[in-house]
Design an enzyme around this catalytic site. Structure first.
Site, PDB file in Angstrom:
ATOM      1  N   ASP A   1      -6.859  -5.777   4.989  1.00  0.00           N
ATOM      2  CA  ASP A   1      -6.127  -4.507   4.944  1.00  0.00           C
ATOM      3  C   ASP A   1      -6.066  -3.930   6.346  1.00  0.00           C
ATOM      4  O   ASP A   1      -7.103  -3.606   6.936  1.00  0.00           O
ATOM      5  CB  ASP A   1      -6.838  -3.538   3.999  1.00  0.00           C
ATOM      6  CG  ASP A   1      -6.107  -2.202   3.848  1.00  0.00           C
ATOM      7  OD1 ASP A   1      -5.031  -2.036   4.444  1.00  0.00           O
ATOM      8  OD2 ASP A   1      -6.631  -1.335   3.130  1.00  0.00           O
TER       9      ASP A   1
ATOM     10  N   ASP B   1      -4.752   3.832  -1.701  1.00  0.00           N
ATOM     11  CA  ASP B   1      -5.818   4.282  -0.805  1.00  0.00           C
ATOM     12  C   ASP B   1      -6.235   5.705  -1.163  1.00  0.00           C
ATOM     13  O   ASP B   1      -5.421   6.631  -1.106  1.00  0.00           O
ATOM     14  CB  ASP B   1      -5.347   4.248   0.645  1.00  0.00           C
ATOM     15  CG  ASP B   1      -5.206   2.834   1.164  1.00  0.00           C
ATOM     16  OD1 ASP B   1      -6.196   2.089   1.104  1.00  0.00           O
ATOM     17  OD2 ASP B   1      -4.110   2.471   1.628  1.00  0.00           O
TER      18      ASP B   1
ATOM     19  N   SER C   1       0.841  -1.195   0.000  1.00  0.00           N
ATOM     20  CA  SER C   1       0.000   0.000   0.000  1.00  0.00           C
ATOM     21  C   SER C   1       0.874   1.241   0.000  1.00  0.00           C
ATOM     22  O   SER C   1       1.678   1.441   0.917  1.00  0.00           O
ATOM     23  CB  SER C   1      -0.915   0.020   1.225  1.00  0.00           C
ATOM     24  OG  SER C   1      -1.519   1.301   1.374  1.00  0.00           O
TER      25      SER C   1
ATOM     26  N   HIS D   1      -8.536   1.646  -3.753  1.00  0.00           N
ATOM     27  CA  HIS D   1      -9.431   1.459  -2.607  1.00  0.00           C
ATOM     28  C   HIS D   1     -10.074   2.808  -2.289  1.00  0.00           C
ATOM     29  O   HIS D   1      -9.428   3.696  -1.737  1.00  0.00           O
ATOM     30  CB  HIS D   1      -8.601   0.931  -1.432  1.00  0.00           C
ATOM     31  CG  HIS D   1      -9.357   0.741  -0.166  1.00  0.00           C
ATOM     32  ND1 HIS D   1      -8.741   0.445   1.033  1.00  0.00           N
ATOM     33  CD2 HIS D   1     -10.689   0.809   0.121  1.00  0.00           C
ATOM     34  CE1 HIS D   1      -9.647   0.331   1.979  1.00  0.00           C
ATOM     35  NE2 HIS D   1     -10.835   0.556   1.459  1.00  0.00           N
TER      36      HIS D   1
ATOM     37  N   MET E   1     -11.990   5.048  -0.228  1.00  0.00           N
ATOM     38  CA  MET E   1     -12.521   5.347   1.096  1.00  0.00           C
ATOM     39  C   MET E   1     -13.130   6.744   1.038  1.00  0.00           C
ATOM     40  O   MET E   1     -12.632   7.696   1.641  1.00  0.00           O
ATOM     41  CB  MET E   1     -11.409   5.250   2.142  1.00  0.00           C
ATOM     42  CG  MET E   1     -10.957   3.833   2.387  1.00  0.00           C
ATOM     43  SD  MET E   1      -9.667   3.710   3.668  1.00  0.00           S
ATOM     44  CE  MET E   1      -8.217   4.016   2.666  1.00  0.00           C
TER      45      MET E   1
ATOM     46  N   MET F   1      -8.676   8.718  -0.056  1.00  0.00           N
ATOM     47  CA  MET F   1      -9.436   9.160   1.115  1.00  0.00           C
ATOM     48  C   MET F   1      -9.880  10.608   0.934  1.00  0.00           C
ATOM     49  O   MET F   1      -9.101  11.434   0.441  1.00  0.00           O
ATOM     50  CB  MET F   1      -8.579   9.008   2.376  1.00  0.00           C
ATOM     51  CG  MET F   1      -8.157   7.575   2.624  1.00  0.00           C
ATOM     52  SD  MET F   1      -7.206   7.341   4.148  1.00  0.00           S
ATOM     53  CE  MET F   1      -5.624   8.015   3.643  1.00  0.00           C
TER      54      MET F   1
ATOM     55  N   HIS G   1      -1.558  -1.284  -4.057  1.00  0.00           N
ATOM     56  CA  HIS G   1      -2.798  -0.834  -3.421  1.00  0.00           C
ATOM     57  C   HIS G   1      -2.740   0.687  -3.235  1.00  0.00           C
ATOM     58  O   HIS G   1      -1.786   1.207  -2.650  1.00  0.00           O
ATOM     59  CB  HIS G   1      -2.951  -1.525  -2.066  1.00  0.00           C
ATOM     60  CG  HIS G   1      -4.263  -1.313  -1.380  1.00  0.00           C
ATOM     61  ND1 HIS G   1      -5.365  -2.103  -1.621  1.00  0.00           N
ATOM     62  CD2 HIS G   1      -4.644  -0.403  -0.443  1.00  0.00           C
ATOM     63  CE1 HIS G   1      -6.364  -1.702  -0.858  1.00  0.00           C
ATOM     64  NE2 HIS G   1      -5.958  -0.664  -0.137  1.00  0.00           N
TER      65      HIS G   1
ATOM     66  N   MET H   1     -11.595  -4.993   6.312  1.00  0.00           N
ATOM     67  CA  MET H   1     -10.705  -4.087   7.028  1.00  0.00           C
ATOM     68  C   MET H   1     -10.387  -4.680   8.397  1.00  0.00           C
ATOM     69  O   MET H   1     -11.286  -5.000   9.178  1.00  0.00           O
ATOM     70  CB  MET H   1     -11.345  -2.714   7.193  1.00  0.00           C
ATOM     71  CG  MET H   1     -11.564  -1.936   5.893  1.00  0.00           C
ATOM     72  SD  MET H   1     -10.042  -1.595   4.985  1.00  0.00           S
ATOM     73  CE  MET H   1      -9.090  -0.656   6.200  1.00  0.00           C
TER      74      MET H   1
END
Length: 217
Positions: free
Chosen positions: A174, A33, A6, A64, A66, A35, A31, A135
């Site tokens: 994760d 993330d 990640s 991913h 979020m 956000m 990966h 998660m």
């Protein structure tokens, strides 16, 4: 079990360098993330980082989301070059729409559940997804401790996959994956394990990844 680095824990000034280091060491998937500061209390990347990495690597780029209402951002990340997109069931009233948009574009779709969310919330979706991400920390920050109580969901999802026609998803975790928690993750039959701090903290991401990958078998 595949270790998925990640970049949330990578050096923000040298993300490409860090990604190339781990892919040279054998990482097949990266990966990313995303956000928004609303669904989770932090801000990170947008589609531009995916587009930049797409030019530098042939590794699978796993995004991913979020974010609130992820269906509004799916197309932007597809256009940027994402190979798979994971969306939280908690983040939208239109989870089926979000997943359908991803699948319609020919990309892999995954559904994500937080530590406080039960597997029952996603059972109507399991036939349409390629991945289920559990998660194992509360989302939003790197470097958190693995929550062992989340492993019961992994067992249930494996059981459901094994006995139900049409369930063909990969199982991913994760949060808090490192040398100490690796055995517990492996014991629950996980296919993919996201690791951020355990890979990118320190001076040698390549060496850190190789060590985890060797332990993962």
């Amino acid at each position: 079990m595949e270790i998925v680095p990640s970049i949330l824990s990578a050096n923000f000034g040298h993300v490409t360098r860090d990604v190339l280091a781990v892919t040279e060491a054998g990482a097949k998937t990266i990966h990313i993330d995303v956000m928004d500061g609303a669904f989770v209390p932090n801000l990170s990347y947008g589609p531009q980082i995916v587009a930049a990495l797409r030019k530098e690597t042939n590794a699978k780029l796993e995004v991913h989301l979020m974010v609130q209402n992820p269906e509004n951002l799916v197309q932007a990340f597809i256009d940027a070059g994402a190979d798979s997109i994971l969306v939280h069931v908690e983040a939208t009233q239109h989870i089926h729409r979000a997943l359908s948009l991803i699948k319609a574009a020919g990309k892999e779709a995954g559904v994500v559940i937080n530590p406080g969310t039960s597997v029952s919330t996603i059972t109507p979706l399991l036939r349409m997804v390629d991945q289920v991400l559990v998660m194992t920390v509360d989302p939003g920050f790197g470097g958190q401790k693995f929550l062992p109580e989340t492993t019961a969901k992994l067992d249930l999802l494996r059981e459901l996959r094994g006995k139900t026609d049409g369930y063909d998803y990969k199982l991913e975790v994760d949060g808090g994956v490192n040398e100490a928690t690796m055995p517990e993750v492996q014991n629950h039959g996980v296919d993919l394990a996201v690791a951020g701090s355990a890979v990118f903290d320190g001076i040698d991401a390549k060496k850190n990844f190789q060590k985890l990958a060797e332990e993962a078998g």
